[in-house]
Design a protein around this motif. Structure first.
Motif, PDB file in Angstrom:
ATOM      1  N   UNK A 160       0.822  -1.206   0.000  1.00  0.00           N
ATOM      2  CA  UNK A 160       0.000   0.000   0.000  1.00  0.00           C
ATOM      3  C   UNK A 160       0.857   1.257   0.000  1.00  0.00           C
ATOM      4  N   UNK A 161       1.994   1.212   0.696  1.00  0.00           N
ATOM      5  CA  UNK A 161       2.901   2.356   0.624  1.00  0.00           C
ATOM      6  C   UNK A 161       3.397   2.546  -0.800  1.00  0.00           C
ATOM      7  N   UNK A 162       3.756   1.442  -1.494  1.00  0.00           N
ATOM      8  CA  UNK A 162       4.229   1.568  -2.882  1.00  0.00           C
ATOM      9  C   UNK A 162       3.168   2.208  -3.764  1.00  0.00           C
ATOM     10  N   UNK A 163       1.921   1.775  -3.604  1.00  0.00           N
ATOM     11  CA  UNK A 163       0.853   2.354  -4.411  1.00  0.00           C
ATOM     12  C   UNK A 163       0.722   3.844  -4.175  1.00  0.00           C
ATOM     13  N   UNK A 164       0.821   4.225  -2.919  1.00  0.00           N
ATOM     14  CA  UNK A 164       0.710   5.650  -2.598  1.00  0.00           C
ATOM     15  C   UNK A 164       1.925   6.414  -3.119  1.00  0.00           C
ATOM     16  N   UNK A 165       3.103   5.828  -2.968  1.00  0.00           N
ATOM     17  CA  UNK A 165       4.321   6.491  -3.428  1.00  0.00           C
ATOM     18  C   UNK A 165       4.311   6.647  -4.947  1.00  0.00           C
ATOM     19  N   UNK A 166       3.780   5.651  -5.654  1.00  0.00           N
ATOM     20  CA  UNK A 166       3.685   5.774  -7.103  1.00  0.00           C
ATOM     21  C   UNK A 166       2.812   6.959  -7.487  1.00  0.00           C
ATOM     22  N   UNK A 167       1.732   7.160  -6.740  1.00  0.00           N
ATOM     23  CA  UNK A 167       0.903   8.339  -6.996  1.00  0.00           C
ATOM     24  C   UNK A 167       1.695   9.622  -6.842  1.00  0.00           C
ATOM     25  N   UNK A 168       2.572   9.679  -5.826  1.00  0.00           N
ATOM     26  CA  UNK A 168       3.420  10.855  -5.639  1.00  0.00           C
ATOM     27  C   UNK A 168       4.311  11.063  -6.861  1.00  0.00           C
ATOM     28  N   UNK A 169       4.951   9.979  -7.307  1.00  0.00           N
ATOM     29  CA  UNK A 169       5.902  10.084  -8.411  1.00  0.00           C
ATOM     30  C   UNK A 169       5.202  10.486  -9.706  1.00  0.00           C
ATOM     31  N   UNK A 170       4.032   9.913  -9.963  1.00  0.00           N
ATOM     32  CA  UNK A 170       3.310  10.238 -11.200  1.00  0.00           C
ATOM     33  C   UNK A 170       2.798  11.670 -11.178  1.00  0.00           C
ATOM     34  N   UNK A 171       2.465  12.168  -9.994  1.00  0.00           N
ATOM     35  CA  UNK A 171       1.933  13.531  -9.904  1.00  0.00           C
ATOM     36  C   UNK A 171       2.970  14.565 -10.330  1.00  0.00           C
ATOM     37  N   UNK A 172       4.233  14.296 -10.058  1.00  0.00           N
ATOM     38  CA  UNK A 172       5.251  15.286 -10.413  1.00  0.00           C
ATOM     39  C   UNK A 172       5.915  14.991 -11.756  1.00  0.00           C
ATOM     40  N   UNK A 173       5.512  13.899 -12.418  1.00  0.00           N
ATOM     41  CA  UNK A 173       6.086  13.574 -13.731  1.00  0.00           C
ATOM     42  C   UNK A 173       5.517  14.521 -14.780  1.00  0.00           C
ATOM     43  N   UNK A 174       6.396  15.080 -15.609  1.00  0.00           N
ATOM     44  CA  UNK A 174       5.971  16.077 -16.588  1.00  0.00           C
ATOM     45  C   UNK A 174       5.776  15.522 -17.992  1.00  0.00           C
ATOM     46  N   UNK A 175       6.252  14.311 -18.260  1.00  0.00           N
ATOM     47  CA  UNK A 175       6.044  13.729 -19.589  1.00  0.00           C
ATOM     48  C   UNK A 175       6.051  12.206 -19.475  1.00  0.00           C
ATOM     49  N   UNK A 176       5.702  11.481 -20.555  1.00  0.00           N
ATOM     50  CA  UNK A 176       5.600  10.019 -20.471  1.00  0.00           C
ATOM     51  C   UNK A 176       6.894   9.321 -20.077  1.00  0.00           C
ATOM     52  N   UNK A 177       8.048   9.859 -20.461  1.00  0.00           N
ATOM     53  CA  UNK A 177       9.307   9.217 -20.066  1.00  0.00           C
ATOM     54  C   UNK A 177       9.490   9.277 -18.557  1.00  0.00           C
ATOM     55  N   UNK A 178       9.117  10.385 -17.946  1.00  0.00           N
ATOM     56  CA  UNK A 178       9.211  10.481 -16.489  1.00  0.00           C
ATOM     57  C   UNK A 178       8.211   9.541 -15.831  1.00  0.00           C
ATOM     58  N   UNK A 179       7.022   9.397 -16.431  1.00  0.00           N
ATOM     59  CA  UNK A 179       6.047   8.454 -15.875  1.00  0.00           C
ATOM     60  C   UNK A 179       6.554   7.023 -16.002  1.00  0.00           C
ATOM     61  N   UNK A 180       7.216   6.723 -17.115  1.00  0.00           N
ATOM     62  CA  UNK A 180       7.804   5.392 -17.276  1.00  0.00           C
ATOM     63  C   UNK A 180       8.869   5.137 -16.218  1.00  0.00           C
ATOM     64  N   UNK A 181       9.685   6.155 -15.930  1.00  0.00           N
ATOM     65  CA  UNK A 181      10.697   6.021 -14.890  1.00  0.00           C
ATOM     66  C   UNK A 181      10.075   5.774 -13.529  1.00  0.00           C
ATOM     67  N   UNK A 182       8.946   6.437 -13.252  1.00  0.00           N
ATOM     68  CA  UNK A 182       8.259   6.239 -11.976  1.00  0.00           C
ATOM     69  C   UNK A 182       7.752   4.809 -11.844  1.00  0.00           C
ATOM     70  N   UNK A 183       7.175   4.268 -12.912  1.00  0.00           N
ATOM     71  CA  UNK A 183       6.685   2.887 -12.885  1.00  0.00           C
ATOM     72  C   UNK A 183       7.841   1.900 -12.749  1.00  0.00           C
ATOM     73  N   UNK A 184       8.933   2.170 -13.469  1.00  0.00           N
ATOM     74  CA  UNK A 184      10.093   1.284 -13.407  1.00  0.00           C
ATOM     75  C   UNK A 184      10.714   1.272 -12.018  1.00  0.00           C
ATOM     76  N   UNK A 185      10.546   2.356 -11.264  1.00  0.00           N
ATOM     77  CA  UNK A 185      11.132   2.443  -9.926  1.00  0.00           C
ATOM     78  C   UNK A 185      10.582   1.386  -8.988  1.00  0.00           C
ATOM     79  N   UNK A 186       9.380   0.869  -9.286  1.00  0.00           N
ATOM     80  CA  UNK A 186       8.758  -0.124  -8.415  1.00  0.00           C
ATOM     81  C   UNK A 186       8.939  -1.545  -8.923  1.00  0.00           C
ATOM     82  N   UNK A 187       9.649  -1.696 -10.032  1.00  0.00           N
ATOM     83  CA  UNK A 187       9.882  -3.021 -10.607  1.00  0.00           C
ATOM     84  C   UNK A 187      11.341  -3.429 -10.450  1.00  0.00           C
ATOM     85  N   UNK A 188      11.555  -4.718 -10.316  1.00  0.00           N
ATOM     86  CA  UNK A 188      12.911  -5.247 -10.362  1.00  0.00           C
ATOM     87  C   UNK A 188      13.503  -4.914 -11.732  1.00  0.00           C
ATOM     88  N   UNK A 189      14.799  -4.561 -11.811  1.00  0.00           N
ATOM     89  CA  UNK A 189      15.399  -4.226 -13.108  1.00  0.00           C
ATOM     90  C   UNK A 189      15.221  -5.305 -14.167  1.00  0.00           C
TER      91      UNK A 189
END
Length: 302
Positions: A160-189
């Protein structure tokens, strides 16, 4: 020119440290207010990924009738003991409610024993305790179905913390590449590499991939714990993130191709490396779920 006033871009905004002082917040409170969307920020005109706060935004917040107490109270966080006292339950019951995902942490830190300490918004805990539909959860025996989940080891706090933190990251993302980086942050490389198969695209996504919020020396035990909390673990959670990352990657490619090295002179363009096609074997699981992780988050909050 006569009759024209040249306004420097930074004259309309201020740095976060200055904004925090003007709003009477400690820096940690200010950062959390930004994460929660209480304070709106704008990209720094100078670039570099920094954020600033418009003076008009500070004026908006300061004009509220309950300023500054209202703003400060909205970002007050408490731990298990204080949270239990707010809800008038034992610490053990509060922990059970948190493990079941009924109250959701907003932050965490590691204490000197490297134990995870979860923090919760005091406002949300008061609202939960005041809800008549939650009365049976605050006293008496925990319902049997919920007890079974706890006995099986259920603990939804990290997820649940990850879900909430992802919302934080997506809120400040300014373009799709930044949103992709936010999603990748929660995945194993490894999971990210299976979705973002082109190495240049993957490097571009990783450029925007934020690390865990906990401050720890690289490769230290604390850093490994924070990284584990940051990384999705459940198969359905991983499936949602993979599906959302794949969709966001398509948006990012249409928005702006990732930078690739210029071809050498005399090398036919047809011989340049092309992104590998994604294998069907790695197609995201359960794509029909309601718009992936973001749909799940909306359902959890409804």
């Amino acid at each position: 020119m006569p009759g024209h006033t040249i306004t420097k871009p930074h004259a309309l905004t201020c740095a976060p440290s200055r904004a925090a002082r003007d709003l009477g917040l400690k820096r940690g409170e200010f950062d959390l207010a930004v994460h929660l969307g209480r304070i709106r920020t704008v990209p720094d005109e100078g670039g570099g990924g920094a954020r600033r706060v418009a003076h008009t935004e500070i004026e908006r917040l300061r004009s509220a009738e309950d300023f500054p107490e209202g703003l400060r109270d909205s970002v007050k966080v408490v731990g298990t003991r204080e949270g239990a006292a707010l809800m008038d339950v034992t610490a053990a019951r509060f922990t059970r409610l948190a493990r079941l995902g009924l109250v959701i942490p907003v932050k965490f830190y590691l204490n000197r024993y490297r134990a995870v300490v979860w923090l919760y918004l005091a406002d949300e805990l008061r609202q939960f305790a005041a809800g008549p539909e939650n009365t049976r959860l605050l006293s008496g025996r925990t319902p049997e179905g919920l007890r079974d989940q706890l006995d099986a080891g259920l603990d939804l706090r990290p997820r649940n913390w990850r879900g909430r933190h992802l919302g934080f990251l997506l809120r400040k993302a300014d373009d799709p590449w930044e949103r992709a980086g936010a999603l990748a942050a929660l995945l194993d490389p490894v999971q990210t590499a299976e979705i973002v198969t082109d190495p240049y695209e993957r490097a571009h996504v990783n450029r925007f991939r934020p690390g865990p919020p906990a401050q720890a020396a690289p490769d230290s035990p604390s850093a490994h714990i924070a990284e584990k909390i940051m990384t999705a673990a459940d198969p359905d959670e991983i499936g949602w993130l993979r599906a959302d990352l794949a969709r966001t990657l398509e948006d990012a490619r249409r928005h702006r191709p990732a930078p690739h090295p210029a071809p050498h002179k005399g090398t036919p363009a047809a011989h340049q490396a092309q992104p590998e096609p994604r294998s069907e074997a790695h197609a995201p699981e359960q794509p029909e779920r309601a718009r992936g992780l973001l749909g799940w988050l909306r359902r959890r909050s409804s």
